[in-house]
Design a protein around this motif. Sequence first.
Motif, short mmCIF file in Angstrom:
data_model
loop_
_atom_site.label_atom_id
_atom_site.label_comp_id
_atom_site.label_asym_id
_atom_site.label_seq_id
_atom_site.Cartn_x
_atom_site.Cartn_y
_atom_site.Cartn_z
N ALA A 291 0.84 -1.20 0.00
CA ALA A 291 0.00 0.00 0.00
C ALA A 291 0.88 1.26 0.00
O ALA A 291 0.63 2.20 -0.76
N LEU A 292 1.94 1.24 0.83
CA LEU A 292 2.84 2.41 0.90
C LEU A 292 3.58 2.61 -0.43
O LEU A 292 3.69 3.74 -0.92
N ALA A 294 2.69 1.71 -3.37
CA ALA A 294 1.77 2.20 -4.40
C ALA A 294 1.51 3.69 -4.22
O ALA A 294 1.48 4.46 -5.18
N LYS A 295 1.36 4.13 -2.97
CA LYS A 295 1.08 5.55 -2.68
C LYS A 295 2.28 6.44 -3.01
O LYS A 295 2.14 7.55 -3.49
N LEU A 296 3.49 5.93 -2.67
CA LEU A 296 4.70 6.77 -2.77
C LEU A 296 5.38 6.72 -4.14
O LEU A 296 6.26 7.52 -4.42
#
Length: 297
Positions: A291-292, A294-296
């Motif tokens: 998740a991180l 993908a976000k960053l």
Amino acid sequence: MKVLVLAENAQTQRELAAGARTLGDEVIVAKIGGVPETGIADTAYAIELPEGQIPEMAADTVAALVDEVKPDMVIVEPTARLKVIGAAVAAKNDTALVNDVTAFGEGGEAESLYFGGLATIKRQPASAIKFYSCDGAAFANAEASGTDTVVDYAFVAPAHPVRLRERRELTHEGADLGRAAVVVGVGRGFGKEEDLELARELARAVHGEIACSRPLAENEQWLPKSSYLGVSGRMIAPKVYFAVGISGQMQHMIGVHNADTIIAINKDKNAPVFNQADYGLVADLHEALPALAAKLA
Ligand SMILES: Cc1cc2nc3c(=O)[nH]c(=O)nc-3n(C[C@H](O)[C@H](O)[C@H](O)COP(=O)(O)OP(=O)(O)OC[C@H]3O[C@@H](n4cnc5c(N)ncnc54)[C@H](O)[C@@H]3O)c2cc1C
């Protein structure tokens, strides 16, 4: 005062030579098995390493060089092999190598971490020649200067030679950890070696490098020993350190206590790492990392 500097890496050689200039009025650099940087010292020695010799076997050569140039102080880069050489040459001069100096004080005392980083200690050997291992970071704002003179220094056959039986290349993860702005540290929370790919994905997303806790390098051998951080591993000072699946034992965290920001991801809300982190995420790394990343990205 005359200072002799030995380093393996060109940049550290320059930083240590610059630092030596702040400590003494004559700076000498020596490089084992390669050409030293020029323009950073008053004299640069290139110590040849004959085929089949390992760098540690140059200790007798460095001892001969020390006898010849008679420095007041010898500073070696704190790499495993230069610590071996520094300690051997110090012993020949009836003294000890003071390791991992973080700063030199006004009076020439050498400061280093003590009690696993809980305290600092200042030491100054009583011997005529003082031997230290020290990283370039100890001399942040110093400027190197010097001539381009390089003198070849002949290898002295070691009194107790070691025979080289095999040479195998180690796989290194990415660039030099000491210079990385973002580091993703992985710990035993990664149950399987293939899960490290999750950390690599995050590292790619944030242009970071991978490091680890000692058990992952020493016990599991999933990453090279040069990747583990802590009191018996590397000390780094990145802008951001992600501690993922790392409990936060003092022996590990001392390696990142100079990081600007520490972000911890751990599924146990009581993990000690949260006491030292600037930001904490109580989560399973298998869900949090994708998740991180993908976000960053
Ligand atoms: C003399 C000495 C020197 C040492 N020097 C060093 C050193 O230089 N460097 C070093 O690193 N260690 C060193 N150690 C070892 C140190 O004491 C610790 O044992 C080690 O750092 C623990 O590694 P870890 O955090 O990866 O593992 P653990 O302590 O086992 O922690 C694993 C963490 O992962 C979490 N976790 C588990 N599963 C998940 C999941 N799915 N998602 C999220 N989190 C999860 C757990 O809650 C736990 O907090 C030294 C020890 C000694 C005695």
